[in-house]
Design a protein around this motif. Structure first.
Motif, PDB file in Angstrom:
ATOM      1  N   UNK A  86       1.207  -1.075  -0.098  1.00 56.73           N
ATOM      2  CA  UNK A  86       0.023  -0.221   0.246  1.00 56.73           C
ATOM      3  C   UNK A  86       0.887   1.571  -0.141  1.00 56.73           C
ATOM      4  N   UNK A  87       1.967   1.152   0.248  1.00 56.71           N
ATOM      5  CA  UNK A  87       3.232   2.363   0.864  1.00 56.71           C
ATOM      6  C   UNK A  87       3.398   2.704  -0.751  1.00 56.71           C
ATOM      7  N   UNK A  88       3.563   1.183  -1.362  1.00 52.56           N
ATOM      8  CA  UNK A  88       4.166   2.318  -2.976  1.00 52.56           C
ATOM      9  C   UNK A  88       3.007   2.304  -4.224  1.00 52.56           C
ATOM     10  N   UNK A  89       2.080   1.718  -3.828  1.00 50.44           N
ATOM     11  CA  UNK A  89       0.751   2.254  -4.386  1.00 50.44           C
ATOM     12  C   UNK A  89       1.128   3.756  -4.281  1.00 50.44           C
ATOM     13  N   UNK A  90       0.290   4.312  -3.142  1.00 52.68           N
ATOM     14  CA  UNK A  90       0.819   5.377  -2.683  1.00 52.68           C
ATOM     15  C   UNK A  90       2.031   6.418  -3.346  1.00 52.68           C
ATOM     16  N   UNK A  91       2.915   5.652  -3.638  1.00 50.46           N
ATOM     17  CA  UNK A  91       4.062   6.443  -4.095  1.00 50.46           C
ATOM     18  C   UNK A  91       4.252   6.415  -6.028  1.00 50.46           C
ATOM     19  N   UNK A  92       3.509   4.972  -5.948  1.00 54.27           N
ATOM     20  CA  UNK A  92       3.560   5.523  -7.324  1.00 54.27           C
ATOM     21  C   UNK A  92       2.483   6.159  -8.426  1.00 54.27           C
ATOM     22  N   UNK A  93       1.694   6.367  -7.501  1.00 59.30           N
ATOM     23  CA  UNK A  93       0.740   7.486  -7.690  1.00 59.30           C
ATOM     24  C   UNK A  93       1.194   9.174  -7.719  1.00 59.30           C
TER      25      UNK A  93
ATOM     26  N   UNK B 250      -5.445  11.930 -15.375  1.00 59.93           N
ATOM     27  CA  UNK B 250      -5.682  10.855 -16.082  1.00 59.93           C
ATOM     28  C   UNK B 250      -4.269   9.883 -15.790  1.00 59.93           C
ATOM     29  N   UNK B 251      -3.872  10.452 -16.490  1.00 61.65           N
ATOM     30  CA  UNK B 251      -1.959   9.465 -15.799  1.00 61.65           C
ATOM     31  C   UNK B 251      -1.790   8.853 -14.764  1.00 61.65           C
TER      32      UNK B 251
END
Length: 414
Positions: free
Chosen positions: A36-43, A54-55
């Motif tokens: 979940x930390x990685x998901x936030x960082x990617x966004x 959009x991206x």
């Protein structure tokens, strides 16, 4: 009073009695927080590089496609190979992708395409390994402990969904995206260690080493009314009763709020789901799983419909979303248990693969349905009609499949 409280909170018996399950549960909880930390960082990285919502939204699409494609394929693989080895390979692949993300952030590569590729690889590795991990659990625990084990899995999942983004945001703000990626990479050591300590998990009997067809899994599901009905109940909840795409519009037009209100609306179902899992001690005493699933999904739909009537009353809306999240947890516990107990071992991997597709695809279809209805009418009508449509779909399922209401975990039948 103390005995009543002990009977209400989550049953820890699987953790006490199985060291293998205990290690898997801890490893998955830690890695869930890291992911979940990685998901936030990617966004955060994608938006910083492009300035485009959009991206940023396309990140989800990059994950969905491999989840669907490899979910079915991963389930078929899990029914023919040593599931322990497959779980190890998948977890090692996820750790490697997190390390790759950390490297690109440290090197300042600033390539959106690389981030999209990493997300796609994450989806593929997760989809291949998740059916193997899930189908291991019935080998590690007796059938009567599976409801408690599924409740505990929900606790770790929702802890990851609530704690992970918060920790990720703090780390990214203080040290940059690379910090979140590095923590995620290290967190996978817990899962890798748990998989390494497991005994061999080869499929039963003659199925080992043979080719397993995805189509065989779909045909099996089509011929098993109880399992099929449990999948359809989940799809009804996600397609008709998930107002997630309405939250930005409702936050402004419904409650007069801003971005922080959107965050509260997104978090409320997860908080309710976590509460439902923490106070799930009663689930092991329920044998009529079919009734429990349908009742939980009806509660979900009614809560969402009522949520659509809470204009100007934010805390009431948040409370109803939390109730919906709690109901979803109850449904998930019994659906997972039914699939683990009623399905034969040689089909569990493929059914878990189909389950991944339902879990990944259902909410996306729900976003499309609720957004389309809101565009044609209003967000309020979309939320109310979606919740009521969910209830109507469940009542229709109950009328068409009365045997599902008679399903008894003591005499499981797929």
């Amino acid at each position: 009073m103390g005995r009543l409280l002990r009977g209400a909170v989550a049953d820890l018996t699987p953790l006490r009695e199985s060291a293998d399950y205990r290690r898997i549960w801890f490893g998955q909880g830690v890695s869930s927080i890291g992911q979940q930390m990685t998901a936030v960082a990617v966004s955060v990285q994608v938006y910083a590089l492009t300035g485009s919502t959009f991206a940023t939204g396309a990140v989800g699409l990059c994950s969905l496609i491999p989840l669907v494609a490899f979910g079915l394929y991963g389930g078929a693989i899990a029914d023919t190979v040593d599931r322990r080895k497959l779980g190890l390979i998948g977890s090692a692949g996820l750790a490697a992708v997190s390390a790759m993300l950390a490297a690109q952030a440290l090197l300042g590569l600033r390539q959106v395409a690389l981030l999209y590729l990493a997300v796609a690889l994450q989806g593929a590795f997760f989809a291949v390994s998740s059916p193997a991990r899930s189908s291991m659990i019935p080998r590690l625990l007796p059938a009567e402990q599976l409801p408690a084990a599924n409740a505990l899995a929900t606790v770790s999942m929702n802890l990851g969904m609530t704690v992970g983004p918060m920790l990720g945001g703090l780390l990214i703000g203080a040290y940059g995206s690379q910090a979140a990626y590095l923590v995620d990479t290290v967190a996978f050591t817990a899962t890798l260690y748990a998989m390494w300590r497991l005994p061999a998990m080869r499929p039963d009997g003659a199925q080992h080493g043979r080719r397993a067809s995805v189509l065989d899994g779909l045909r099996f599901l089509r011929e098993q009314p109880n399992l099929r009905t449990s999948f359809l109940a989940d799809l009804a909840a996600m397609i008709f009763g998930l107002p997630r795409s309405l939250f930005p519009a409702l936050a402004v037009g419904f409650y007069g709020g801003h971005a922080d209100t959107v965050g509260l609306l997104v978090a409320a179902p997860a908080v309710g789901a976590l509460a439902g899992a923490l106070f799930s001690g009663w689930v092991s005493r329920v044998n009529r799983h079919g009734v429990a699933i349908l009742a939980a999904v009806i509660a979900w739909g009614l809560s969402i419909a009522a949520f659509g009537l809470t204009s100007g009353h934010l805390w009431l809306g948040l409370a109803l979303l939390a109730v919906a999240g709690c109901a979803d947890t109850v449904s998930m516990i019994f659906r997972n248990t039914m699939m683990q107990v009623a399905a034969p071992d040689e089909m569990r991997g493929r059914l878990q693969g189909i389950f991944i597709v339902v879990v990944a695809g259902g909410p996306r279809l729900g976003d499309f349905e609720s957004g389309t209805v809101a565009a044609l009418t209003t967000p309020t009508i979309s939320a109310i009609s979606g919740g009521l449509a969910c209830v109507a779909a469940i009542l229709l399922l109950a009328a068409r499949r009365p045997a599902f209401l008679r399903y008894d975990a003591r005499h499981p039948s797929p």
